[in-house]
Design a protein around this motif. Sequence first.
Motif, PDB file in Angstrom:
ATOM      1  N   ARG A  54     -13.684  14.924  -8.224  1.00 24.97           N
ATOM      2  CA  ARG A  54     -13.678  13.463  -8.188  1.00 24.97           C
ATOM      3  C   ARG A  54     -13.683  13.056  -6.712  1.00 24.97           C
ATOM      4  O   ARG A  54     -13.865  13.881  -5.830  1.00 24.97           O
ATOM      5  CB  ARG A  54     -12.456  12.906  -8.924  1.00 24.97           C
ATOM      6  N   SER A  55     -13.479  11.791  -6.475  1.00 22.05           N
ATOM      7  CA  SER A  55     -13.498  11.336  -5.085  1.00 22.05           C
ATOM      8  C   SER A  55     -12.216  11.758  -4.366  1.00 22.05           C
ATOM      9  O   SER A  55     -11.208  12.101  -4.991  1.00 22.05           O
ATOM     10  CB  SER A  55     -13.636   9.816  -5.040  1.00 22.05           C
ATOM     11  N   ILE A  56     -12.296  11.726  -3.024  1.00 23.54           N
ATOM     12  CA  ILE A  56     -11.100  12.002  -2.209  1.00 23.54           C
ATOM     13  C   ILE A  56      -9.985  11.033  -2.607  1.00 23.54           C
ATOM     14  O   ILE A  56      -8.826  11.426  -2.756  1.00 23.54           O
ATOM     15  CB  ILE A  56     -11.431  11.847  -0.716  1.00 23.54           C
ATOM     16  N   ARG A  57     -10.341   9.776  -2.796  1.00 28.23           N
ATOM     17  CA  ARG A  57      -9.335   8.762  -3.153  1.00 28.23           C
ATOM     18  C   ARG A  57      -8.649   9.123  -4.476  1.00 28.23           C
ATOM     19  O   ARG A  57      -7.422   9.064  -4.590  1.00 28.23           O
ATOM     20  CB  ARG A  57     -10.015   7.387  -3.267  1.00 28.23           C
ATOM     21  N   ASP A  58      -9.440   9.491  -5.480  1.00 29.48           N
ATOM     22  CA  ASP A  58      -8.864   9.838  -6.779  1.00 29.48           C
ATOM     23  C   ASP A  58      -7.936  11.038  -6.676  1.00 29.48           C
ATOM     24  O   ASP A  58      -6.874  11.087  -7.314  1.00 29.48           O
ATOM     25  CB  ASP A  58      -9.976  10.145  -7.787  1.00 29.48           C
ATOM     26  N   ASN A  59      -8.330  12.021  -5.869  1.00 27.09           N
ATOM     27  CA  ASN A  59      -7.484  13.201  -5.696  1.00 27.09           C
ATOM     28  C   ASN A  59      -6.159  12.845  -5.014  1.00 27.09           C
ATOM     29  O   ASN A  59      -5.100  13.356  -5.390  1.00 27.09           O
ATOM     30  CB  ASN A  59      -8.220  14.264  -4.884  1.00 27.09           C
ATOM     31  N   GLY A 103      -1.243  11.861  -6.601  1.00 27.38           N
ATOM     32  CA  GLY A 103       0.158  11.951  -6.191  1.00 27.38           C
ATOM     33  C   GLY A 103       0.961  10.748  -6.627  1.00 27.38           C
ATOM     34  O   GLY A 103       2.097  10.879  -7.093  1.00 27.38           O
ATOM     35  N   ARG A 104       0.381   9.559  -6.482  1.00 28.49           N
ATOM     36  CA  ARG A 104       1.055   8.319  -6.924  1.00 28.49           C
ATOM     37  C   ARG A 104      -0.023   7.284  -7.234  1.00 28.49           C
ATOM     38  O   ARG A 104      -0.517   6.605  -6.324  1.00 28.49           O
ATOM     39  CB  ARG A 104       2.017   7.823  -5.850  1.00 28.49           C
ATOM     40  N   PRO A 105      -0.408   7.141  -8.508  1.00 30.81           N
ATOM     41  CA  PRO A 105      -1.515   6.254  -8.871  1.00 30.81           C
ATOM     42  C   PRO A 105      -1.336   4.809  -8.418  1.00 30.81           C
ATOM     43  O   PRO A 105      -2.314   4.119  -8.149  1.00 30.81           O
ATOM     44  CB  PRO A 105      -1.554   6.354 -10.404  1.00 30.81           C
ATOM     45  N   GLY A 106      -0.091   4.356  -8.307  1.00 26.03           N
ATOM     46  CA  GLY A 106       0.137   2.959  -7.953  1.00 26.03           C
ATOM     47  C   GLY A 106       0.279   2.707  -6.464  1.00 26.03           C
ATOM     48  O   GLY A 106       0.670   1.605  -6.058  1.00 26.03           O
ATOM     49  N   ALA A 107      -0.040   3.703  -5.643  1.00 24.15           N
ATOM     50  CA  ALA A 107       0.145   3.557  -4.194  1.00 24.15           C
ATOM     51  C   ALA A 107      -0.803   2.500  -3.634  1.00 24.15           C
ATOM     52  O   ALA A 107      -1.927   2.326  -4.107  1.00 24.15           O
ATOM     53  CB  ALA A 107      -0.105   4.890  -3.504  1.00 24.15           C
ATOM     54  N   LEU A 125      -1.617   4.926   1.208  1.00 26.96           N
ATOM     55  CA  LEU A 125      -2.623   5.977   1.127  1.00 26.96           C
ATOM     56  C   LEU A 125      -3.090   6.397   2.521  1.00 26.96           C
ATOM     57  O   LEU A 125      -3.130   7.588   2.857  1.00 26.96           O
ATOM     58  CB  LEU A 125      -3.806   5.487   0.287  1.00 26.96           C
ATOM     59  N   LEU A 126      -3.400   5.423   3.349  1.00 26.69           N
ATOM     60  CA  LEU A 126      -3.889   5.712   4.697  1.00 26.69           C
ATOM     61  C   LEU A 126      -2.804   6.350   5.560  1.00 26.69           C
ATOM     62  O   LEU A 126      -3.093   7.216   6.412  1.00 26.69           O
ATOM     63  CB  LEU A 126      -4.403   4.428   5.350  1.00 26.69           C
ATOM     64  N   LEU A 127      -1.544   5.958   5.360  1.00 21.07           N
ATOM     65  CA  LEU A 127      -0.440   6.555   6.109  1.00 21.07           C
ATOM     66  C   LEU A 127      -0.299   8.036   5.772  1.00 21.07           C
ATOM     67  O   LEU A 127      -0.138   8.877   6.666  1.00 21.07           O
ATOM     68  CB  LEU A 127       0.864   5.820   5.801  1.00 21.07           C
ATOM     69  N   ALA A 128      -0.384   8.364   4.478  1.00 17.61           N
ATOM     70  CA  ALA A 128      -0.289   9.774   4.062  1.00 17.61           C
ATOM     71  C   ALA A 128      -1.438  10.582   4.649  1.00 17.61           C
ATOM     72  O   ALA A 128      -1.255  11.736   5.060  1.00 17.61           O
ATOM     73  CB  ALA A 128      -0.293   9.867   2.533  1.00 17.61           C
ATOM     74  N   ILE A 129      -2.616  10.000   4.697  1.00 16.70           N
ATOM     75  CA  ILE A 129      -3.786  10.681   5.267  1.00 16.70           C
ATOM     76  C   ILE A 129      -3.554  10.984   6.746  1.00 16.70           C
ATOM     77  O   ILE A 129      -3.833  12.088   7.232  1.00 16.70           O
ATOM     78  CB  ILE A 129      -5.054   9.824   5.074  1.00 16.70           C
ATOM     79  N   ARG A 130      -3.012  10.004   7.466  1.00 21.35           N
ATOM     80  CA  ARG A 130      -2.745  10.219   8.905  1.00 21.35           C
ATOM     81  C   ARG A 130      -1.663  11.280   9.103  1.00 21.35           C
ATOM     82  O   ARG A 130      -1.781  12.132   9.988  1.00 21.35           O
ATOM     83  CB  ARG A 130      -2.328   8.894   9.558  1.00 21.35           C
ATOM     84  N   GLN A 131      -0.610  11.221   8.306  1.00 20.07           N
ATOM     85  CA  GLN A 131       0.478  12.192   8.447  1.00 20.07           C
ATOM     86  C   GLN A 131       0.000  13.617   8.181  1.00 20.07           C
ATOM     87  O   GLN A 131       0.498  14.568   8.799  1.00 20.07           O
ATOM     88  CB  GLN A 131       1.617  11.837   7.492  1.00 20.07           C
ATOM     89  N   ASN A 150       5.998  11.711  -2.659  1.00 18.98           N
ATOM     90  CA  ASN A 150       7.335  11.461  -2.113  1.00 18.98           C
ATOM     91  C   ASN A 150       8.436  11.762  -3.128  1.00 18.98           C
ATOM     92  O   ASN A 150       9.331  10.956  -3.372  1.00 18.98           O
ATOM     93  CB  ASN A 150       7.445  10.005  -1.629  1.00 18.98           C
ATOM     94  N   ALA A 151       8.372  12.949  -3.746  1.00 17.93           N
ATOM     95  CA  ALA A 151       9.365  13.342  -4.748  1.00 17.93           C
ATOM     96  C   ALA A 151      10.628  13.856  -4.056  1.00 17.93           C
ATOM     97  O   ALA A 151      10.577  14.353  -2.933  1.00 17.93           O
ATOM     98  CB  ALA A 151       8.780  14.430  -5.635  1.00 17.93           C
ATOM     99  N   PRO A 152      11.805  13.766  -4.710  1.00 15.71           N
ATOM    100  CA  PRO A 152      13.065  14.182  -4.084  1.00 15.71           C
ATOM    101  C   PRO A 152      13.213  15.693  -3.917  1.00 15.71           C
ATOM    102  O   PRO A 152      14.047  16.148  -3.147  1.00 15.71           O
ATOM    103  CB  PRO A 152      14.129  13.637  -5.031  1.00 15.71           C
ATOM    104  N   ILE A 153      12.426  16.464  -4.685  1.00 14.52           N
ATOM    105  CA  ILE A 153      12.450  17.924  -4.561  1.00 14.52           C
ATOM    106  C   ILE A 153      11.072  18.369  -4.093  1.00 14.52           C
ATOM    107  O   ILE A 153      10.054  17.948  -4.646  1.00 14.52           O
ATOM    108  CB  ILE A 153      12.820  18.598  -5.893  1.00 14.52           C
ATOM    109  N   LEU A 154      11.043  19.221  -3.074  1.00 17.32           N
ATOM    110  CA  LEU A 154       9.779  19.633  -2.473  1.00 17.32           C
ATOM    111  C   LEU A 154       9.674  21.152  -2.502  1.00 17.32           C
ATOM    112  O   LEU A 154      10.600  21.857  -2.139  1.00 17.32           O
ATOM    113  CB  LEU A 154       9.699  19.134  -1.027  1.00 17.32           C
TER     114      LEU A 154
END
Length: 615
Positions: free
Chosen positions: A455-460, A464-468, A473-479, A526-530
């Motif tokens: 699927r698209s990069i965005r969908d992938n 992680g969190r469909p409602g983001a 989304l862009l912050l996670a990409i930069r991190q 951003n789950a509490p267990i990693l």
Amino acid sequence: MLFRYFERIIDIFRDAPGTEPPDKVFPFYFYYLRQVWPSFAALLLVGLIASLIEVSLFSFLSQIIDLTKETPTGSFFSAHAGELIWMAVVAMVLRPVFFGLNDLLVHQTLTPGMTSMVRWQNHKYVLKQSLNFFQSDFAGRIAQRIMQTGSSLRDSAVQTVDAIWHVAIYAASALFLFAEADWRLMIPLLIWIILYGLCLRYFVPRVKQRSVESSEARSKLMGYIVDGYTNISTLKLFAHSDLEQQYAREAITEQTHKTQLAGRLLTGMAFTITTLNGLLIVSTTGLALWLWTQSLITVGAIALATGLVIRIVNMSGWIMWVVNGIFENIGTVQDGLHTIARPLTVTDKQQAKPLKVDHGAIHFDHVQFNYGKEHAGKGAPVLPNLDLAIRSGEKIGLIGPSGAGKSTLVNLLLRLYDIDGGRILIDEQNIADVTQESLRAQIGMITQDTSLLHRSIRDNLLYGRPGATEEELLLAIRQARADEFIPQLYDSLGRTGLDAHVGERGVKLSGGQRQRIAIARVLLKNAPILILDEATSALDSEVEAAIQESFEDLMQGKTVIAIAHRLSTIVKMDRLIVLEKGQIVESGSHSELLQHNGLYARLWQHQTGGFVGVD
């Protein structure tokens, strides 16, 4: 509007009536047919009326022939206007209406609606199967059985309804009309019905068995082909196209042979029924002509008898192929249910509640586990009796040789398998008592072998969190340092950046790019267990160093379990756990374990002194 009404009769996304489909053929059929019984009841009723109308046309032909002999030509229409109008209404109005209703029910309601409903319920059920279920079969074969079972079940059910009414109505009506003309006309048809039934009784079970074998061979062939396509890079890397062609050749040969065996039966059945049909035509027509010469029946009765037997003969050939189709489809369904109707091995309890994670403390309480009941008593268990408590917010590293149980521990925490003994607790909640969805929603995991959806990069990323939001989304990409390559991505359809599709399992991206997408996806979750399973193994040193900074932010306030073969990536963890043969042999910080001079110290010395050249 009419089409839309019939297309909406079946709710294709309705919930299944039970927890799992039956594992026997006819209960399996009933499981789905009872969900759409009003549509099938309507099809039965409409089919009955349509068949009666069809037979009445032959009766009309007989009546018209006799009326023309009895009535002067000048007064024919005036004398029989009412009868002729009724015949016209039946032929021009009732026949199109009921045949049209039959087609609407078949093509607008059952064909799309029931097929999609069966596929949806089967897909939804199979998705609940354990990881071991999918690892033990070809993905292509599972998918094919999901797709084929829905259409085959529908086809065989609809064809059965058609066949029942055509056989019952035509045979009963013909016998009734023949008896009205002269009871002796019934004799050839009665003998034919008995012989036709015996023929079907002999051939049909054998056709069904051969069809099951042919379907199994077809599924095997599909599995081989899809497996080769899925692993095309391995195939080309090892230059084994010839070997792969040999696998396919053997599967095609087997499938062709099984199909040929089924074809032999079909040819034998067709020849036998064609011979019986010839005897029926000759005997019925000859008998009708003899009765006419004895002035016992009219010319109209000859036309009726001849027309009906020719129609029955044509219908018998159609019935033969329909019956073959029915049992071929039943064979396909039977092949499919062996995959679809397997019991779930990892299930939620009836009163399972969502997991609530306030702190993230984890306790493996004397856990015992071995892969599969078939291994019981065969060798040592993977985890004989492991007891490990992880404090809230603690960051531990799991170390040990291959087969020590590191990945098993993670799989059990995710409840991809059920344990054989002991308990696994998260904030004092037994994970066996909570829903699987809520458990996995509280755990973020980055693996060494990252697979992405085609699927698209965005969908992938939004997995992680469909409602983001777009900003999140862009912050996670930069991190994850994925902003360096995502804008340059494009696919064969001209989609670019976040909209570009990544190919099956993400093959259009490099290993490092896939890994950074996976990291961004978990950052977004951003789950509490990693859980980090060799999370940076596919990255070059420069990118890894940059992402490590993001990991430190990501791990803040979380309980972290990290698996690493490269020990330098986990030396800063709060505690290191060394596993060997499913047991904890050492525990402590990096410096403590080096002073202990045990297995960890030997592994550290082996890596730093023998491979990476670090003092």
